[in-house]
Structure formats: C-alpha cells, structure tokens
Design a protein around this motif. Structure first.
Motif, PDB file in Angstrom:
ATOM      1  N   VAL A 427       0.828  -1.211   0.000  1.00 38.19           N
ATOM      2  CA  VAL A 427       0.000   0.000   0.000  1.00 38.19           C
ATOM      3  C   VAL A 427       0.863   1.262   0.000  1.00 38.19           C
ATOM      4  O   VAL A 427       0.372   2.359   0.221  1.00 38.19           O
ATOM      5  N   TYR A 428       2.147   1.133  -0.272  1.00 46.05           N
ATOM      6  CA  TYR A 428       3.082   2.254  -0.133  1.00 46.05           C
ATOM      7  C   TYR A 428       2.924   3.256  -1.272  1.00 46.05           C
ATOM      8  O   TYR A 428       2.807   2.903  -2.443  1.00 46.05           O
ATOM      9  N   SER A 429       2.922   4.538  -0.901  1.00 46.05           N
ATOM     10  CA  SER A 429       2.947   5.651  -1.859  1.00 46.05           C
ATOM     11  C   SER A 429       4.200   6.474  -1.615  1.00 46.05           C
ATOM     12  O   SER A 429       4.637   6.623  -0.473  1.00 46.05           O
ATOM     13  N   SER A 430       4.757   7.023  -2.680  1.00 40.85           N
ATOM     14  CA  SER A 430       5.971   7.831  -2.536  1.00 40.85           C
ATOM     15  C   SER A 430       5.744   9.233  -3.078  1.00 40.85           C
ATOM     16  O   SER A 430       5.250   9.415  -4.192  1.00 40.85           O
ATOM     17  N   ASN A 431       6.101  10.237  -2.254  1.00 39.39           N
ATOM     18  CA  ASN A 431       6.020  11.624  -2.693  1.00 39.39           C
ATOM     19  C   ASN A 431       7.317  12.092  -3.338  1.00 39.39           C
ATOM     20  O   ASN A 431       7.391  13.227  -3.817  1.00 39.39           O
ATOM     21  N   LYS A 432       8.334  11.238  -3.313  1.00 40.34           N
ATOM     22  CA  LYS A 432       9.632  11.608  -3.862  1.00 40.34           C
ATOM     23  C   LYS A 432       9.904  10.799  -5.131  1.00 40.34           C
ATOM     24  O   LYS A 432      10.124   9.590  -5.062  1.00 40.34           O
ATOM     25  N   PRO A 433       9.909  11.454  -6.290  1.00 39.30           N
ATOM     26  CA  PRO A 433      10.123  10.731  -7.555  1.00 39.30           C
ATOM     27  C   PRO A 433      11.428   9.946  -7.589  1.00 39.30           C
ATOM     28  O   PRO A 433      11.476   8.836  -8.122  1.00 39.30           O
ATOM     29  N   GLY A 494       2.324   0.834  -7.171  1.00 41.69           N
ATOM     30  CA  GLY A 494       1.656  -0.020  -8.149  1.00 41.69           C
ATOM     31  C   GLY A 494       1.147   0.733  -9.354  1.00 41.69           C
ATOM     32  O   GLY A 494       0.873   0.135 -10.402  1.00 41.69           O
ATOM     33  N   ASN A 495       1.003   2.057  -9.236  1.00 42.91           N
ATOM     34  CA  ASN A 495       0.523   2.883 -10.340  1.00 42.91           C
ATOM     35  C   ASN A 495       1.661   3.494 -11.141  1.00 42.91           C
ATOM     36  O   ASN A 495       1.435   4.242 -12.084  1.00 42.91           O
TER      37      ASN A 495
END
Length: 559
Positions: A427-433, A494-495
């Motif tokens: 479920v991890y999201s990253s704000n750092k590209p 995942g996106n």
C-alpha cells in the motif's frame, strides 16, 4: 572576583568601533552568514530611528579579545560589524559616482582603511576570516573592484548580496531627495555615535566563554556551534592553538561539501556515536559536563577532525575514503544519501571508523535494505529510529559490536519482518520521484535475477522517468476514478512504471488503452507486462502492487 568583573565593558557607537580599527575575525570563526531579511532589517531599523529622531538605536553586544599586537579579535558580533562596514562602503561608492570624492575619502579614512605609505596597500580597519577576507577586500572595500564570474563560497555570495542591498537602500532612502548631502552626513554621524553596541573586551578565551554563557542565560540567542567552539577554547588552556587549528581543519572538511551549515549535525551525530542518542537541545550541556580539562578539550578537537573527515565521505561518494571499497558499497552510500534519512548517520559513522573493509562492505549493503524496510513500513518513527541507530553506533564504538553479523543480530529486534514489510509495501505511496524511481529500478533488476539489485541506483531522470499510469492530473479519459480515489492511488508504487523520457513525454493523460502501445515497446519487464491487462482501475493497482511487494521482500532482504 568574577571573570566578568575583569572584563572591560563600554557602550560605543558601532561607527566609532570601526573608526578605531584593528578589528579582525579569527580564522576559526564562522564566515559571513546574514540573509537578505537580516540585512534589510538592520538598514530599516536605523532608518526608522533617524526618521523618528530617536536618540539611539541599540544593536546588541560585541565581545572581543585584545591581542598583544593591539588587534581586537572579534569573538561575537562580526555579522553586525561587517554589515555596517559594507553599508559605509556602499555610501562611499555612491559618493564617488556622484563626484563627491571629498566625502568619499573622509569615509574611507575614518571607517574603512588606511594605506601603507610605502606600498600603498590597504590596511583595513576590519579584517574578516581566512575564507572571506580576500573577497571582502577585492570585491567590497577596494575602489577598483574585480569583476565576478562566480562565487567560490556561499559566504562570498552573501557578502555581495549585502553590498548590493546597501547600494539599493542608499539610493532610495538617503540620496533620493534634494538634501542628499545633509542626509548622508546625518547617517554617518548616527552610525558613528548613536548605533550603540555593548563593547565587551576580555582577557582570554575563557573569559569570552563566560560572557557567552552569561549572555545566553539572559536571553541572547547564540548558536550551538558558537557555544561549543567557545567551550573548547575556554578549556584548552595552553593548548589553545592546537584546539583552534583543529576547529579550522574540521570546518574545512565540512565546508568543502556543504552549502548549508553541517557543523552542528556532524557534532551531534559524532557525540551520539560516543554517548548514544543526543538531541540538539542537549548537545551543549552534555559536552560541557564531559569536557572539563585542557587534555579533554584537545582530545575532543582531534576526534572531531578525524570524525569530520569520515562524515563528509557519507555525503560524497567521490571522497577518497571510498577508493578502497567495492563499487557496490559506493553505490549503496549514494542511495542512502538520496533517501535522506539522517537518523542512520551515527551508525554509518561508527561503522566507517571501526569496521574493517570486509565487514564495512557487508554492513553497508545490509543497512540499505534495512533503511528501505524502515522507510516503507514507517516502523519506530523518526525518534525511534534515531534512538536505535545511535544505540548501535555506541555499541560499535565501545567494541561490543565488531562485525556485520553481530550488528545484524542486534538489529533483528527492530527491523520489519518479511511479512510486515510486504504488507506495508503493498500500500506504499511515494512523494519523492527519485525514491520511487530507485525502488522500481531495483525491482526490475531483481526480476531479471541480476546480482544485488538493491545496489544499482539509476537516478538519471534525463534518461529514465516515472510514468504515472493513472495520471497526476485528472482528465475525461480517467473520469471513472473519483477525486478521492485519484488522490489516494496516483502516487502508489503499483501505479508507477519506468519509461524512457521520450516515450513518457508522448503519453500525458492518454487513456490506458493508448498508453499500452507505448508500454509494449519498453525495455523494462515490469512496464512491458502492463500490456496484458485489459483495464486499469483500483483493483488493477492493488493487484500489481501486491505482486511488487512480494518482489520487494526478495530485493531488500534482512541478510
């Protein structure tokens, strides 16, 4: 008798201080650091005081050490003195522009410099530290200013900024009326006599330290680095020259790689390797309680030089320290720096100073995996991580942990398990590209069964970019996602997928069906595999990320 009673304390105009000359900033003192707001505030405050016909404007205290040659070494107050000197220099230069050489020469003679009668070289009333003085002389004080193409140091840029702000301010506020000569005279007189400072002259650095502590106790905000420096100097006794030299050498290492002030962070992290977790607010008091003799002050100054050499290596993979280590170690350090987690620096510093080559290479490789697990899971939080990393750093310093395997045994107690890591990654999201790009590249390498994929960062965004399958901005092609769902899903790992930059620039907010034709040509397996899906929705993102999470457990192993 209290040491403060032995000091000479007077109230003077800051212009009078400059006119008396023989002021110098010692080489170990920090460089010029005032920002635009501080500079403007000083000029505006003086202007307001003059406009309202206030008798005096109080500027604070200046602490100086009187040397045998008659020079007054500035212990505290150089920013105020230097900015005032720059203001006077700017007034002189504008007078020269206006053809008023007589007044310009009066300002020079009274406040800025004299000339050697034989060589005609400038003898400045104020000399800055080793790093700033040549720039200050050639580009500020001298009439024949050398042309600038670039700045060698941040402090030089700030000195130049102060001078340009002064020029702008003078043109607007002082010479912008018909009474410009009267205004200039009024300003010079006010600076000389009415911009007041408390002049505190001490006999030695221990007296200066006492003054610093007294002022700090009474509400004057002093930097931690100033307090620490003066603590060491005050305790150095006859070894003061060695301690000062060590302080300069330490600063030289840190300033070589840093555009901001690394000093306090370094000393705090170093002290954490010796004593366990040390917060910035308690750093000074802890060191003060431990350093009570000349030998202890000297030894600490030597240790700080040694530590700073290795600390800068943690922030620079081109550092000579890494020449003896394998490429994987250098690349791992690069990734650790990119991840931006400072909490593990005490641990890295102690490993670098205490482990042999083989153990260091293995430990750094593992630390990278553990760091990824901590970042993704959020386990322990920032404070918990700092406590544990500092504790293990001290154990390494104390020789209670001597190998990468014994470090692993201690860390196992807190590192997220495979199950916990997989669940968090799903479920991890990253704000750092740059972090998301690194994660996907590592997963791609692992999928291709290449050796140690976690150690092959590729942060070249000019070649490889992040593609948001569900785009960052909503469009009609994606109106089956609600606004709430879009905000929740578009940054999910995942996106995301990897694409060559040219390919990515073609897609933008196209529909999934159109995007698949580009994904099909990708060299990345994780991107290419998307063509087998008929649609892209919340379930698709969840399912793909669950698959990536299983791969992540293999890519960032515990051991």
């Amino acid at each position: 008798m209290n040491r403060i009673d032995k000091s000479q304390i007077d109230i003077k105009g800051i212009g009078k201080v400059l006119s008396e000359g023989k002021l110098s900033v010692p080489p170990f003192q920090r460089s010029y650091s005032w920002e635009e707001k501080q500079i403007n505030d000083l000029f505006e405050d003086i202007n307001e005081s003059i406009s309202h016909k206030n008798e005096d404007y109080f500027l604070g205290s200046i602490v100086v050490l009187r040397k045998e040659d008659g020079q007054s070494e500035i212990v505290d107050g150089q920013q105020r003195i230097a900015t005032t000197s720059i203001l006077l220099t700017a007034i002189r230069d504008i007078l020269i522009e206006l053809g008023d050489n007589v007044r310009a020469e009066i300002i020079e003679k009274d406040y800025l410099f004299s000339r050697d009668i034989e060589t005609l070289e400038l003898i400045q009333n104020l000399e800055l530290n080793t790093y700033d003085n040549i720039f200050y002389t050639e580009h500020i004080v001298s009439r024949e200013k050398r042309k600038l193409t670039s700045f060698n140091k941040v402090s030089h840029e700030k000195l130049s900024l102060a001078y340009n702000i002064a020029l702008k301010f003078i043109r607007k506020e002082i010479i912008g009326s018909k009474e410009k000569n009267e205004n200039i005279a009024k300003w010079i007189t006010f600076i000389k006599e009415n911009v007041k400072v408390i002049w505190i002259q001490v006999e030695d650095y221990s007296y200066a330290y006492t003054i610093f502590e007294t002022l700090n106790d009474r509400g004057l905000v002093l930097t931690v680095s100033d307090l620490l420096k003066n603590l060491l100097f005050s305790k150095a006794g006859k070894k003061i020259n060695s301690v000062q030299s060590n302080w300069i050498e330490m600063n030289t290492y840190l300033e070589a790689i840093d555009k901001e002030n690394l000093l306090v962070d370094f000393i705090r992290h170093y002290w954490s390797t010796q004593e366990g977790l040390t917060r910035q607010r308690e750093l000074f008091s802890k060191i003060k309680n431990r350093i009570t003799t000349s030998n202890e002050a000297t030894q600490l100054s030597e240790n700080l030089v040694f530590g700073s050499y290795y600390y800068t290596a943690l922030l620079n993979t081109d550092h000579e320290v890494w020449e003896k280590y394998n490429n994987e170690t250098r690349e791992s350090i690069s990734v650790l720096k990119m991840l931006g987690m400072q909490q593990n620096r005490p641990l890295l510093l102690s490993m670098l100073q205490c482990f042999d080559k083989k153990e260091l290479e293995l430990a750094v490789s593992r630390l990278l995996s553990w760091t990824i697990r901590f970042i993704v899971s959020g386990r322990l939080g920032s404070s918990g991580l700092e406590i544990n990393f500092s504790e293990k750093a001290k154990m390494i310093t104390d020789k209670k942990i001597k190998t990468a395997d014994s470090l692993l045994e201690e860390m196992k107690k807190i590192i997220p398990s495979d199950e916990e890591f997989e669940k968090a990654f799903s479920v991890y999201s990253s704000n750092k590209p740059e972090v998301a790009r690194y994660l996907l590249i590592s997963l791609e390498k692992n999928l291709n069964a290449e050796k140690e994929p976690e150690q092959i960062p590729n942060q070249n965004s000019d070649q490889i970019t992040l593609e948001h399958i569900l785009p960052q901005k909503m469009s009609n092609n994606w109106n089956y996602f609600s606004e709430e769902d879009h905000q929740f899903y578009f940054r999910r790992i995942g996106n995301l997928c990897l694409l060559k930059k040219r390919s990515n620039s073609m897609l933008r907010d196209d529909s999934f069906g159109k995007k698949k034709s580009v994904y099909q040509t990708s060299m990345f397996k994780l991107t290419n595999s998307l063509v087998h899906l008929s649609e892209w929705n919340k379930d698709s993102i969840d399912k793909r990320q669950s698959e990536l999470a299983k791969l992540a457990v293999k890519a960032w192993k515990l051991k």
